[in-house]
Enzyme design. Structure first.
Site, PDB file in Angstrom:
ATOM      1  CB  ILE A 103       6.925 -13.077  -1.276  1.00  0.00           C
ATOM      2  CG1 ILE A 103       8.205 -13.454  -0.519  1.00  0.00           C
ATOM      3  CG2 ILE A 103       7.035 -13.474  -2.735  1.00  0.00           C
ATOM      4  CD1 ILE A 103       8.466 -14.950  -0.486  1.00  0.00           C
TER       5      ILE A 103
ATOM      6  CE  LYS B 103       7.452 -17.099   2.836  1.00  0.00           C
ATOM      7  NZ  LYS B 103       7.744 -18.344   3.589  1.00  0.00           N
TER       8      LYS B 103
ATOM      9  CE1 TYR C 215      13.894 -20.085   1.209  1.00  0.00           C
ATOM     10  CE2 TYR C 215      13.513 -19.657  -1.129  1.00  0.00           C
ATOM     11  CZ  TYR C 215      13.290 -20.412   0.018  1.00  0.00           C
ATOM     12  OH  TYR C 215      12.434 -21.489  -0.046  1.00  0.00           O
TER      13      TYR C 215
END
Length: 566
Positions: free
Chosen positions: A331, A371, A244
């Site tokens: 997450i 999320k 990410y």
């Protein structure tokens, strides 16, 4: 990380020189005006020059020396306009340098990562956002991992539970109580509901202790807080690529910790291998960086895949042998929509019977509701650790980014409704699966493949065949065409530190089905036109090659016959 140097002798000398030069030019300006201008100009100029003199440190250059130099320079070959320019230039530098020095190095450095193409794509989208009615030719946002597919389920629950949304308990308002609540440990009811929800996502194969969880303002804050707890500036964490892009900001910017990549490749679906781990560890040592741990996202962002049990076992064995930490960012755990299912690192520790070992305290989990529930604006994140010292330190640090008591109260009621959570998780996963299939189908129609995924809000898309050359420069060229010409904002693999050019992260859960279909239509048109152009160029190239071959043969034949004809 490169150490930021204190102001050098040269920078201090430059400042002194600048100030002295400004004083010198000011003196020249006064002398020249007094010798050439009318009296009313003298008065105006003296006022202006006095202001400059007040700003100039006159002690740097002795006034007598300045006067002598001014007499030399104020001859006819030194124009007044040039002198005036020099004063203004000196004044500008005099103003700029102190202002820069008033700010901290953190404020003036560019290690935030905001100049990454990942964030630049967002900026272009914000300048020209797609809207079905107002701006149908605008840029479609496919670079933002938001889950907007199940808002109707959340809104239905809110409509059926007005007390929670209205901050009431048993029909009585608790607004004042919530407004005054300031305990950074968090509401016990919310912490209990959150750990139960985390266990439910994992099929209740593991349980979580609410006393070992720390609430933070989102996963960004959770990851940074953990890094602050586990590492010193100049130490390192290993991260598997691609990762990410925001981690360059979250893990490095304020902590001063370095990231060393674990190089993963498409040859095995970007899975972590033992040689890759060892290579990254040795690379850190070559750079004189002490490795404090590994951070992974499971399910992976940007791959959209869950980590295999063998990978997780490999990680546990590696951190055990090296005596380092492991952060598992989970997450996206509730988004796993097809097999193989999601396996938490906590399950692996339990299966390996690590409860009474040192490694039990060196594994930490990050979670968020951004999320799985699609609530990034609520800023709810969490750290889970079996190390009491980490929990204690992180709890104290959490005072810099708390979750509001109103948010905690609302979500504690929501997550405590087990009938709701069970229905939400299954229905949300079903919708994600259908939407992912729609994206993959659209990509296939355009002649584009992607990594097989089973989780997340995106696909890892392979566009290598559209690159002009096999290079990251060609990847950026293609990305710019897709953003500016096709009007789709997607994330290039280079922003995720991928080692192979041509990969892109494409999100599918932050738009309507109609918008996704339009995006695929635009992409297919672009690929078709690109393919036609490439084919045309190849035909021309082949044609030239055939013509050249015929010419050479003809010339050769002519040379062979020429002696006979003579």
């Amino acid at each position: 990380m490169q150490k930021k140097k204190a102001p050098s002798l040269w920078s201090n000398f430059s400042l002194l020189l600048c100030r002295g030069f400004m004083h010198l030019c000011t003196t020249i300006y006064i002398s020249h005006l007094l010798s050439t201008s009318p009296l009313h100009h003298h008065i105006h100029s003296l006022l202006f020059s006095s202001l400059l003199l007040l700003r100039s440190p006159t002690k740097l250059i002795h006034p007598i020396i300045s006067q002598i130099l001014s007499i030399i320079l104020c001859s006819s070959f030194f124009p007044l306009s040039l002198t005036h320019c020099l004063i203004c230039t000196s004044l500008f530098v005099e103003e700029t340098i102190p202002k820069m020095r008033l700010l901290s190095r953190k404020a003036t450095c560019n290690t935030h990562g905001q100049d990454s193409s990942y964030f630049l794509g967002w900026e272009e989208y914000e300048k020209n956002p797609y809207d079905e009615i107002k701006n149908p030719t605008g840029i479609i946002q496919m670079g933002l991992a938001e889950n907007q597919l199940s808002f109707d389920i959340l809104e239905s629950w809110l409509a059926n539970n007005p007390d929670a949304a209205g901050f009431k308990k048993d029909g009585q308002s608790i607004f004042r109580e919530l407004a005054l609540f300031q305990d950074y440990h968090g509401l016990p009811a919310f912490k209990k509901a959150l750990v139960d929800f985390m266990a439910e996502i994992r099929g209740n194969r593991v349980s979580f202790d609410q006393d070992k969880i720390v609430l933070t303002a989102g996963a960004t804050s959770a990851n940074e807080t953990l890094i602050f707890c586990l590492a010193e500036p100049g130490e390192a964490f290993l991260l598997p690529t691609p990762y990410y892009p925001g981690f360059d900001r979250d893990l490095k910017w304020r902590t001063g910790v370095e990231i060393v990549p674990i190089q993963c490749t498409s040859s095995n679906g970007f899975q972590i291998t033992a040689p890759a781990l060892e290579e990254a560890y040795l690379e850190a040592q070559k750079r004189n960086l002490r490795v404090k741990g590994i951070l992974v996202t499971n399910p992976s962002n940007p791959l959209g895949t869950t980590m295999s049990r063998s990978e997780l076992n490999l990680l546990v064995n590696f951190i055990t042998s090296k005596g380092i930490h492991l952060i598992s960012d989970e997450i996206y755990s509730g988004t796993a929509f097809s097999s193989p299912g999601f396996v938490s690192i906590m399950e692996v520790l339990k299966d390996k019977k690590c409860e009474n070992t040192e490694v039990w305290k060196r594994v930490h989990v990050v979670y968020s509701l951004s999320k799985d529930l699609g609530l990034p604006g609520f800023r709810v994140g969490a750290i889970y650790s079996n190390d009491e010292l980490v929990v204690s330190a992180a709890t104290k640090m959490s005072s810099f980014g708390l979750v509001s008591s109103q948010t905690q109260y609302l979500l504690s009621a929501l997550l405590s409704d087990t009938k709701f959570t069970k229905n939400y998780l299954s229905e949300n996963q079903r919708r994600l699966k259908e939407r992912q299939k729609l994206l993959v189908k659209g990509l296939e129609k355009a002649g584009i493949s992607c990594l097989k995924s089973n989780a997340g809000l995106f696909c890892w898309v392979n566009m290598k065949h559209l690159l002009r050359t096999n290079s990251f420069e060609a990847e950026m060229e293609l990305w710019k065409k897709i953003v500016y010409d096709v009007k789709l904002n997607i994330s290039p693999g280079s922003s995720c530190h991928c080692t192979e050019p041509g990969w892109f992260r494409v999100c599918f859960a932050n738009m309507s089905e109609e918008t996704l279909n339009l995006a695929m239509k635009r992409l297919k048109s672009f690929v078709d036109s690109t393919t036609m152009t490439s084919s045309h160029h190849q035909m021309l190239k082949n044609s030239r090659k055939r013509s050249l071959t015929k010419w050479v043969l003809r010339l050769s034949f002519h040379d062979d016959r020429e002696p006979e004809e003579r």
